[in-house]
Design a protein around this motif. Structure first.
Motif, PDB file in Angstrom:
ATOM      1  N   GLN A 129       0.807  -1.228   0.000  1.00  0.00           N
ATOM      2  CA  GLN A 129       0.000   0.000   0.000  1.00  0.00           C
ATOM      3  C   GLN A 129       0.837   1.273   0.000  1.00  0.00           C
ATOM      4  O   GLN A 129       0.312   2.350  -0.168  1.00  0.00           O
ATOM      5  N   ILE A 131      -2.014  -6.142  -4.037  1.00  0.00           N
ATOM      6  CA  ILE A 131      -2.571  -5.779  -2.729  1.00  0.00           C
ATOM      7  C   ILE A 131      -3.596  -6.819  -2.297  1.00  0.00           C
ATOM      8  O   ILE A 131      -3.601  -7.294  -1.166  1.00  0.00           O
ATOM      9  N   ASN A 168      -3.407  -9.365   0.887  1.00  0.00           N
ATOM     10  CA  ASN A 168      -4.513  -9.483   1.848  1.00  0.00           C
ATOM     11  C   ASN A 168      -4.869 -10.935   2.092  1.00  0.00           C
ATOM     12  O   ASN A 168      -5.026 -11.372   3.223  1.00  0.00           O
ATOM     13  N   THR A 221      -2.763 -12.875   5.429  1.00  0.00           N
ATOM     14  CA  THR A 221      -3.573 -12.766   6.641  1.00  0.00           C
ATOM     15  C   THR A 221      -3.838 -14.161   7.184  1.00  0.00           C
ATOM     16  O   THR A 221      -3.598 -15.148   6.517  1.00  0.00           O
ATOM     17  N   VAL A 252      -7.782  -8.743   8.828  1.00  0.00           N
ATOM     18  CA  VAL A 252      -8.440  -7.803   7.917  1.00  0.00           C
ATOM     19  C   VAL A 252      -9.910  -7.673   8.316  1.00  0.00           C
ATOM     20  O   VAL A 252     -10.618  -8.662   8.441  1.00  0.00           O
ATOM     21  N   LEU A 276     -10.507  -2.637   4.802  1.00  0.00           N
ATOM     22  CA  LEU A 276     -10.676  -3.077   3.410  1.00  0.00           C
ATOM     23  C   LEU A 276     -11.267  -1.942   2.571  1.00  0.00           C
ATOM     24  O   LEU A 276     -10.836  -1.680   1.450  1.00  0.00           O
ATOM     25  N   TRP A 280     -11.049   1.297   3.171  1.00  0.00           N
ATOM     26  CA  TRP A 280     -10.035   2.347   3.008  1.00  0.00           C
ATOM     27  C   TRP A 280      -9.061   1.959   1.901  1.00  0.00           C
ATOM     28  O   TRP A 280      -8.762   2.755   1.010  1.00  0.00           O
ATOM     29  N   GLN A 281      -8.592   0.721   1.960  1.00  0.00           N
ATOM     30  CA  GLN A 281      -7.612   0.243   0.989  1.00  0.00           C
ATOM     31  C   GLN A 281      -8.162   0.282  -0.442  1.00  0.00           C
ATOM     32  O   GLN A 281      -7.504   0.753  -1.356  1.00  0.00           O
ATOM     33  N   GLN A 282      -9.382  -0.204  -0.610  1.00  0.00           N
ATOM     34  CA  GLN A 282      -9.965  -0.275  -1.951  1.00  0.00           C
ATOM     35  C   GLN A 282     -10.280   1.114  -2.508  1.00  0.00           C
ATOM     36  O   GLN A 282     -10.191   1.339  -3.708  1.00  0.00           O
TER      37      GLN A 282
END
Lengths: 342, 280
Positions: free
Chosen positions: A168, A333, A337, A341, B233, B238, B240-242
């Motif tokens: 990010q 990204i 994720n 995770t 997560v 999620l 915010w990231q997207q």
């Protein structure tokens, strides 16, 4: 005693309200709003550049404190009504913004300091204001020998004390790309590193947001991370035991650039602001503690506390092509994720 | 005055707030809903692709479940800790009550960012908890508390506690002590009195508190990202990231609407529980 009628009172209150809503034009020759990264950058630009600009050109700067991705998102969302006049960006978001047509072109003849900057750092739409250098940071009190290469991060004793961040941020993305290269990948192929990351994540001390990394290092939660020299110098300045290492395959460098926002109201002031940002006066002040920013002005003599000896070193470091990286980044990204995770 | 006597409600007084809500909540909500029906990040084609991608992927379904679970854990933990404190509050005199109220309200006076960072200092490897455990010889190596769901629930419990306690204290104070005394006099044990008298009478306060804690814990972006880290997560991170990093607004819109409906479903379930308790 004067009696004020309700109507007069309301009219007066309304006038006051309107007056306070007008932007302050307290006799300054000009003004602009500039986006700036939160933290060190904001402190540096507020504390050094703003007063210098006020003194030399009588221009007031208002700062809007935003990360690069947030700046681009905000300007895109504003659709033609720029929330600020000047961007400060890293290569990835700058390439996205360029593609989306969010920049005004740059006329280098309006910058008095343009000749003091190495060739190529001022382009058709960007003015480079600083270089960042990315590599490995470690706590010398915790390890007998420092990590030497990107591959070392995946081995004991480093992996157990490693702090991982994803794609990010600019520094996170380029670091993981360099790791991928060590394992046989390339700038556009990070496949080989995912297998390694999956193994590493089981042992790593932390997988966290980029902004949380310096805090975790300071608290001893992690003892190895990939980061820029700027962060290392700041932590060192706060008494944290930390050293910067240039990996065997070379440290990474990328430029931080200033841009005029498409449709900006204060273009003339924005030029003055950018000119001041690349001036020798401001650049040499910003390389010192507590800011530690690597200067790009040729007249500046480098201080000891920076992790490089001369600006020429930057030309030997690893760089990346963000126009190739950007289209792939969303998928990376998402994959990070899902695979990294629990 | 508005609707005081007649059955005609004077809408003019309600209009300013009503119209504000309409303009600043309903309209953006409609836009958000509209954006979610674009098929691609560039918003050029319409289609259900974003919805299909989100709901057709086990990873994102797990994110929804984890977010809900976090809310349930926070409600459970705050409930278990708030009831004893609320009962104590009833039992002590007015001066002690004032001290207690001050202690309960104090966390609300500091920013959630500060409280979150304080928890990092407490939970980190070289933090207060680990140093104490190591010094006492209870553990041989530092425990990993940061970046775990347990650590996050511990921190959220402290952060959200006032939201549970305040409504609970209010209903506790309005409860008729005679009912409790009567229950005890008729031979019910303390536990039986609690479950048969105190709990049903204080349920409305608990529901209000649980609603606040659930909504707050499931949407606690800062605490989730700073204490939970990237290994865990949840929906807010999620979104915010997207929206901010990937610029995939349709997908972010789907995630936002999912979060909204998830939290609403939780709140409706609590409301239903309240009705059930009154009639059941």
């Amino acid at each position: 005693m004067t009696v004020t009628t309700r109507r007069e009172f309301l009219a007066g209150a309304a006038a006051l309200g309107f007056a306070s809503a007008l932007p302050f034009r307290a006799s300054a020759a000009g003004s602009l709003t500039a986006a700036i990264y939160p933290g060190t950058w904001e402190e540096a630009y507020r504390g050094v550049l703003a007063p210098a600009l006020k003194k030399s050109a009588d221009i007031d700067v208002a700062f809007d404190s935003l990360f690069a991705v947030d700046q681009v998102a905000k300007v895109r969302a504003a659709r033609g009504v720029p929330p600020f006049d000047c961007f400060v960006l890293d290569p990835g978001p700058a390439a996205s913004a360029m593609q989306a047509g969010l920049f005004e072109p740059i006329d280098a003849s309006k910058l008095t300091n343009a000749a003091k900057v190495p060739a190529g750092l001022i382009t058709s739409h960007a003015v480079t204001c600083n270089a960042q250098v990315v590599g490995i940071a470690y706590n010398p009190k915790k390890f007998a020998t420092p990590p030497k290469s990107w591959a070392d991060l995946f081995k004991s004793p480093y992996v157990e004390r490693l702090g991982l961040t994803g794609f990010q941020t600019t520094f996170g993305t380029v670091s993981i790309i360099e790791m991928a290269k060590v394992f046989g990948g390339s700038e556009t192929n990070v496949e080989p590193v995912f297998a390694e990351l999956k193994k590493a994540v089981e042992k790593a001390a932390a997988v966290a947001a980029p902004a949380a990394m310096p805090g975790l290092f300071q608290q001893g939660q992690i003892d190895v991370m990939y980061t820029n020299t700027n962060t290392v110098a700041i932590l060192k300045g706060r008494g944290v035991s930390i050293e910067f290492v240039q990996p065997e395959t070379g440290a990474i460098t990328f430029q931080t650039t200033l841009h005029i926002v498409k449709g900006a109201d204060n273009v003339a002031s924005a030029y003055k602001y950018m000119d001041m940002a690349i001036s020798a006066e401001v650049q040499s002040a910003l390389q010192k503690q507590p800011y530690n920013m690597i200067p790009i002005n040729k007249d500046v003599k480098l201080v000891e506390t920076l992790d490089i000896k001369s600006v020429d070193e930057l030309t030997k470091m690893v760089t990346h092509d963000w126009t190739k990286i950007n289209p792939l980044r969303a998928a990376w990204i998402e994959r990070f994720n899902k695979e990294i995770t629990k | 005055m508005a609707g005081g006597t007649g059955d005609k409600v004077d809408w003019r007084l309600a209009a300013p707030l009503g119209l504000t809500y309409l303009a600043f909540f309903a309209a953006p909500f409609a836009i958000l809903l509209g954006i979610s029906f674009y098929a691609d990040a560039e918003q050029t084609r319409l289609g259900l692709d974003s919805w299909a991608k989100f709901y057709g992927d086990a990873f994102y379904l797990k994110v929804i479940v984890d977010t809900l679970k976090l809310g349930v854990f926070a409600v459970t933990a705050t409930t278990l800790l708030a009831y004893p404190l609320a009962l104590l509050f009833r039992a002590v005199g007015p001066r002690a009550q004032r001290v207690l109220i001050f202690i309960i309200l104090m966390p609300l006076l500091t920013s959630v960012v500060i409280r979150t960072f304080a928890w990092i200092v407490i939970l980190a490897r070289e933090g207060v908890v680990n140093q104490t455990l190591l010094a006492l010889g209870i553990t041989a190596a530092p425990l990993n508390l940061l970046q775990t769901e347990l650590g996050l629930v511990i921190a959220l419990t402290q952060i959200e506690m006032p939201l549970m306690l305040l409504p609970l204290l209010t209903v506790m104070n309005q409860m008729d002590q005679n009912l409790v005394d009567a229950s005890r006099a008729l031979g019910a044990s303390k536990w039986r009195t609690f479950f048969r008298v105190i709990l049903p009478l204080t349920l409305p306060g608990w529901i209000a508190g649980a609603t606040l804690v659930f909504a707050s814990a499931t949407t606690a972006f800062i605490s989730q990202s700073v204490i939970g880290g990237a290994r865990l997560v949840y929906l807010p991170a999620l979104i915010w990231q997207q929206s901010m990093v990937v610029y995939n607004w349709p997908f972010a819109a789907v995630a936002s609407l999912t979060l909204l409906f998830t939290v609403l479903a939780g709140i409706m379930a609590l409301g239903w529980l309240g009705r059930f308790a009154r009639t059941g």
